[in-house]
Design a protein around this motif. Structure first.
Motif, short mmCIF file in Angstrom:
data_model
loop_
_atom_site.label_atom_id
_atom_site.label_comp_id
_atom_site.label_asym_id
_atom_site.label_seq_id
_atom_site.Cartn_x
_atom_site.Cartn_y
_atom_site.Cartn_z
N HIS A 1 -6.80 44.38 -10.13
CA HIS A 1 -6.02 44.36 -11.38
C HIS A 1 -6.34 45.60 -12.22
O HIS A 1 -5.43 46.25 -12.75
N GLU A 2 -7.62 45.94 -12.30
CA GLU A 2 -8.01 47.13 -13.08
C GLU A 2 -7.44 48.40 -12.46
O GLU A 2 -7.00 49.30 -13.17
N LYS A 3 -7.44 48.48 -11.13
CA LYS A 3 -6.86 49.65 -10.46
C LYS A 3 -5.36 49.75 -10.75
O LYS A 3 -4.84 50.85 -11.00
N LEU A 4 -4.68 48.63 -10.73
CA LEU A 4 -3.24 48.64 -11.02
C LEU A 4 -2.98 49.09 -12.46
O LEU A 4 -2.07 49.88 -12.71
N LEU A 5 -3.77 48.57 -13.39
CA LEU A 5 -3.60 48.99 -14.79
C LEU A 5 -3.87 50.48 -14.95
O LEU A 5 -3.12 51.17 -15.65
N LEU B 1 0.54 56.83 -14.68
CA LEU B 1 1.98 57.07 -14.56
C LEU B 1 2.60 57.26 -15.95
O LEU B 1 3.39 58.19 -16.16
N ARG B 2 2.21 56.41 -16.89
CA ARG B 2 2.74 56.52 -18.26
C ARG B 2 2.33 57.86 -18.88
O ARG B 2 3.14 58.53 -19.53
N GLU B 3 1.06 58.24 -18.70
CA GLU B 3 0.59 59.52 -19.25
C GLU B 3 1.33 60.69 -18.62
O GLU B 3 1.70 61.65 -19.32
N THR B 4 1.57 60.62 -17.31
CA THR B 4 2.32 61.69 -16.64
C THR B 4 3.72 61.80 -17.21
O THR B 4 4.21 62.91 -17.49
#
Length: 194
Positions: A49-53, A59-62
């Motif tokens: 779950h932490e890896k997915l977050l 992705l959002r930062e990119t």
């Protein structure tokens, strides 16, 4: 005779204590294995779950950097062109539209990624539920087996006790007959018939 029954009862009691201790040890081992598997599963699930977050945050930062770069590029182009009037407004709106399309595309990708992650986690949780269900069934089967073993052992003990009681009764009856005969013979020998 009483010694035989007492000895039999104590050995049955010792066997029952052994069976109970074995059952208790089996249960403790099973609980430890279940706890260990559950802890490992929970740790793995939390790490996943932490890896997915983290992946979604990257992705959002990119996407944010891409949009910021486009905004800065738009501002530079507008400053370089310095077109006024309707044509300048149209140029500004086209560039703004391009940035909005980029934002929408970024949100769509983030949404797709979040949906894929949720689907993946849902499958993992379903697998965990199935594993827990299977473990529960195994525990229930083991419990039934132990219960059946105890029932059979109790039944054997009962039959053995019943058989011993019948044998004791037959033995006592035969001894009783022998004693009666001996008493009659003693009476005859003490009271000779005239």
């Amino acid at each position: 005779m009483d010694l035989h029954l007492t000895d039999g009862r104590s050995s049955v009691q010792r066997n029952q204590e052994r069976v109970n201790r074995i059952t208790q040890l089996k249960e403790e081992i099973r609980l430890q294995e279940t706890h260990r598997d559950s802890s490992q599963s929970h740790a793995t699930s939390t790490a996943d779950h932490e890896k997915l977050l983290e992946r979604r945050m990257r992705l959002r930062e990119t996407h944010q950097k891409l949009i910021e770069n486009e905004l800065m590029k738009m501002e530079r182009e507008l400053q370089e062109e310095q077109i006024g009037g309707v044509e300048g407004e149209m140029s500004y709106l086209r560039r703004e539209r391009r940035i909005l399309v980029l934002q929408i595309e970024a949100l769509r990708r983030e949404n797709q990624q979040a949906y894929a992650d949720l689907e993946n986690q849902s499958r993992q949780h379903q697998q965990e539920i199935n594993n827990i269900r299977e473990e529960s069934l195994q525990v229930f089967r083991a419990f039934r087996e132990v219960l059946e073993e105890q029932r059979q052992m109790s039944e054997r003990r009962y039959r053995n006790l019943l058989l011993d009681a019948v044998q004791d009764a037959v033995h006592l009856s035969s001894q009783n007959l022998q004693l009666r005969e001996e008493i009659q013979q003693l009476r005859k020998s003490l009271n000779p018939t005239p």
